[in-house]
Design an enzyme around this catalytic site. Structure first.
Site, PDB file in Angstrom:
ATOM      1  N   ASP A   3       0.851  -1.190   0.000  1.00  0.00           N
ATOM      2  CA  ASP A   3       0.000   0.000   0.000  1.00  0.00           C
ATOM      3  C   ASP A   3       0.890   1.245   0.000  1.00  0.00           C
ATOM      4  O   ASP A   3       1.870   1.321   0.749  1.00  0.00           O
ATOM      5  CB  ASP A   3      -0.906  -0.042   1.243  1.00  0.00           C
ATOM      6  CG  ASP A   3      -2.046   0.954   1.181  1.00  0.00           C
ATOM      7  OD1 ASP A   3      -1.772   2.171   1.015  1.00  0.00           O
ATOM      8  OD2 ASP A   3      -3.202   0.543   1.315  1.00  0.00           O
ATOM      9  N   ASN A  22     -12.986  -2.997   3.122  1.00  0.00           N
ATOM     10  CA  ASN A  22     -14.034  -1.975   3.134  1.00  0.00           C
ATOM     11  C   ASN A  22     -14.938  -2.097   1.909  1.00  0.00           C
ATOM     12  O   ASN A  22     -14.441  -2.263   0.790  1.00  0.00           O
ATOM     13  CB  ASN A  22     -13.393  -0.584   3.159  1.00  0.00           C
ATOM     14  CG  ASN A  22     -12.501  -0.389   4.370  1.00  0.00           C
ATOM     15  OD1 ASN A  22     -12.802  -0.872   5.455  1.00  0.00           O
ATOM     16  ND2 ASN A  22     -11.393   0.312   4.194  1.00  0.00           N
ATOM     17  N   GLN A  40     -14.550   2.739   1.871  1.00  0.00           N
ATOM     18  CA  GLN A  40     -13.920   2.318   0.617  1.00  0.00           C
ATOM     19  C   GLN A  40     -13.643   3.538  -0.251  1.00  0.00           C
ATOM     20  O   GLN A  40     -14.531   4.365  -0.470  1.00  0.00           O
ATOM     21  CB  GLN A  40     -14.831   1.335  -0.145  1.00  0.00           C
ATOM     22  CG  GLN A  40     -14.157   0.768  -1.397  1.00  0.00           C
ATOM     23  CD  GLN A  40     -14.998  -0.296  -2.113  1.00  0.00           C
ATOM     24  OE1 GLN A  40     -16.181  -0.478  -1.819  1.00  0.00           O
ATOM     25  NE2 GLN A  40     -14.382  -0.965  -3.067  1.00  0.00           N
ATOM     26  N   HIS A  98     -10.440  -5.070  -2.771  1.00  0.00           N
ATOM     27  CA  HIS A  98      -9.095  -5.291  -2.231  1.00  0.00           C
ATOM     28  C   HIS A  98      -9.196  -5.644  -0.759  1.00  0.00           C
ATOM     29  O   HIS A  98     -10.098  -5.194  -0.052  1.00  0.00           O
ATOM     30  CB  HIS A  98      -8.188  -4.072  -2.430  1.00  0.00           C
ATOM     31  CG  HIS A  98      -8.783  -2.793  -1.939  1.00  0.00           C
ATOM     32  ND1 HIS A  98      -9.730  -2.095  -2.659  1.00  0.00           N
ATOM     33  CD2 HIS A  98      -8.588  -2.082  -0.809  1.00  0.00           C
ATOM     34  CE1 HIS A  98     -10.082  -1.010  -1.991  1.00  0.00           C
ATOM     35  NE2 HIS A  98      -9.406  -0.979  -0.857  1.00  0.00           N
ATOM     36  N   HIS A 150      -7.049  -5.590   2.713  1.00  0.00           N
ATOM     37  CA  HIS A 150      -5.866  -5.027   3.374  1.00  0.00           C
ATOM     38  C   HIS A 150      -5.217  -6.077   4.274  1.00  0.00           C
ATOM     39  O   HIS A 150      -5.895  -6.724   5.066  1.00  0.00           O
ATOM     40  CB  HIS A 150      -6.256  -3.853   4.276  1.00  0.00           C
ATOM     41  CG  HIS A 150      -6.779  -2.651   3.561  1.00  0.00           C
ATOM     42  ND1 HIS A 150      -5.998  -1.552   3.289  1.00  0.00           N
ATOM     43  CD2 HIS A 150      -8.007  -2.352   3.066  1.00  0.00           C
ATOM     44  CE1 HIS A 150      -6.731  -0.618   2.674  1.00  0.00           C
ATOM     45  NE2 HIS A 150      -7.955  -1.084   2.532  1.00  0.00           N
TER      46      HIS A 150
HETATM   47  P1  AMP Z   1      -9.839   1.605   0.835  1.00  0.00           P
HETATM   48  O1  AMP Z   1     -10.016   2.838   1.683  1.00  0.00           O
HETATM   49  O2  AMP Z   1     -10.182   0.332   1.559  1.00  0.00           O
HETATM   50  O3  AMP Z   1     -10.554   1.727  -0.496  1.00  0.00           O
HETATM   51  O4  AMP Z   1      -8.293   1.496   0.577  1.00  0.00           O
HETATM   52  C1  AMP Z   1      -7.631   2.028  -0.522  1.00  0.00           C
HETATM   53  C2  AMP Z   1      -6.164   1.865  -0.243  1.00  0.00           C
HETATM   54  O5  AMP Z   1      -5.464   1.924  -1.462  1.00  0.00           O
HETATM   55  C3  AMP Z   1      -5.568   2.923   0.665  1.00  0.00           C
HETATM   56  O6  AMP Z   1      -4.954   2.304   1.793  1.00  0.00           O
HETATM   57  C4  AMP Z   1      -4.541   3.633  -0.227  1.00  0.00           C
HETATM   58  O7  AMP Z   1      -3.387   4.011   0.488  1.00  0.00           O
HETATM   59  C5  AMP Z   1      -4.242   2.572  -1.247  1.00  0.00           C
HETATM   60  N1  AMP Z   1      -3.818   3.050  -2.566  1.00  0.00           N
HETATM   61  C6  AMP Z   1      -4.438   3.963  -3.334  1.00  0.00           C
HETATM   62  N2  AMP Z   1      -3.788   4.116  -4.505  1.00  0.00           N
HETATM   63  C7  AMP Z   1      -2.748   3.246  -4.473  1.00  0.00           C
HETATM   64  C8  AMP Z   1      -1.697   2.918  -5.383  1.00  0.00           C
HETATM   65  N3  AMP Z   1      -1.594   3.515  -6.566  1.00  0.00           N
HETATM   66  N4  AMP Z   1      -0.812   1.977  -5.017  1.00  0.00           N
HETATM   67  C9  AMP Z   1      -0.897   1.368  -3.813  1.00  0.00           C
HETATM   68  N5  AMP Z   1      -1.867   1.627  -2.917  1.00  0.00           N
HETATM   69  C10 AMP Z   1      -2.773   2.564  -3.229  1.00  0.00           C
END
Ligand code: AMP
Ligand code: ZN
Length: 136
Positions: free
Chosen positions: A32, A88, A95, A101, A103
Site C-alpha cells: 500500500d 471496506n 472504501q 481489495h 488489506h
Molecule cells: P480503501 O479505503 O479500503 O478503499 O483502501 C484504498 C487503499 O489503497 C488505501 O490504503 C490507499 O493508500 C491505497 N492506494 C491507493 N492508490 C494506491 C496505489 N496507486 N498503489 C498502492 N496503494 C494505493
C-alpha cells in the site's frame, strides 16, 4: 474483465508499476502506498469487481486462502506481533478505491495505530430487534 480508468485494474495487470510481493494468474499482492504500518499490503484480484457485493464465490474463497498464506509468511519475515485483515465495502464503510481489495496490515506492539470503533451500548431489546431484522 477490466474496467477502464480503474487504477487497481491497471496495477493488478501490470500497466502501472507497483511494489509486488506476490503474483499468480488471478491475484497480485502489492504494498500500500499509504501504509498504516510497515508492510501494509493489498490483495488485488486481476479481474475487476467493485467490492464484496460483486465478488464471485470462487474469488472470495481464493482471496481468503491467499490472505492466510500471506499473513503467515509476512509475520514470519517481518516479525510483527499481530495482524489485521481489513476489507471496506462502500463509501460509508471507508472504501475509496472501487476495485475489491483486502488489506493485510501487520501490527507491532508499539505501532501507535488504532483500527477500531466506539462501542455502542445496546439494550437486550435492541439486540433482539436487530437479530430479528437480520434473521427473519
Ligand atoms: P480503501 O479505503 O479500503 O478503499 O483502501 C484504498 C487503499 O489503497 C488505501 O490504503 C490507499 O493508500 C491505497 N492506494 C491507493 N492508490 C494506491 C496505489 N496507486 N498503489 C498502492 N496503494 C494505493
Ligand atoms: Zn478494477
Amino acid at each position: 474483465m477490466r474496467e477502464d480508468n480503474c487504477i487497481f485494474c491497471k496495477i493488478a495487470n501490470g500497466d502501472i508499476p507497483s511494489k509486488a510481493l506476490y503474483e499468480d494468474n488471478e491475484f497480485k499482492v502489492i504494498l500500500d502506498l499509504g501504509p498504516a504500518t510497515k508492510g501494509h499490503a493489498l490483495i488485488l484480484p486481476k479481474n475487476h469487481y467493485a467490492n464484496i457485493y460483486d465478488l464471485p464465490d470462487e474469488a472470495a474463497s481464493k482471496a481468503m486462502l491467499l490472505a492466510k498464506k500471506m499473513t503467515i509468511h509476512m509475520t514470519d519475515k517481518l516479525g510483527c506481533d499481530g495482524f489485521n485483515l481489513v476489507q471496506n465495502n462502500g463509501k460509508a464503510a471507508g472504501q475509496t478505491v472501487f476495485h475489491f481489495h483486502l488489506h493485510l496490515i501487520p501490527r507491532y506492539n508499539d505501532d501507535g495505530q488504532t483500527l477500531g470503533w466506539k462501542p455502542l451500548e445496546p439494550t437486550q431489546e435492541e439486540l433482539e430487534e436487530i437479530k430479528k431484522v437480520i434473521t427473519e
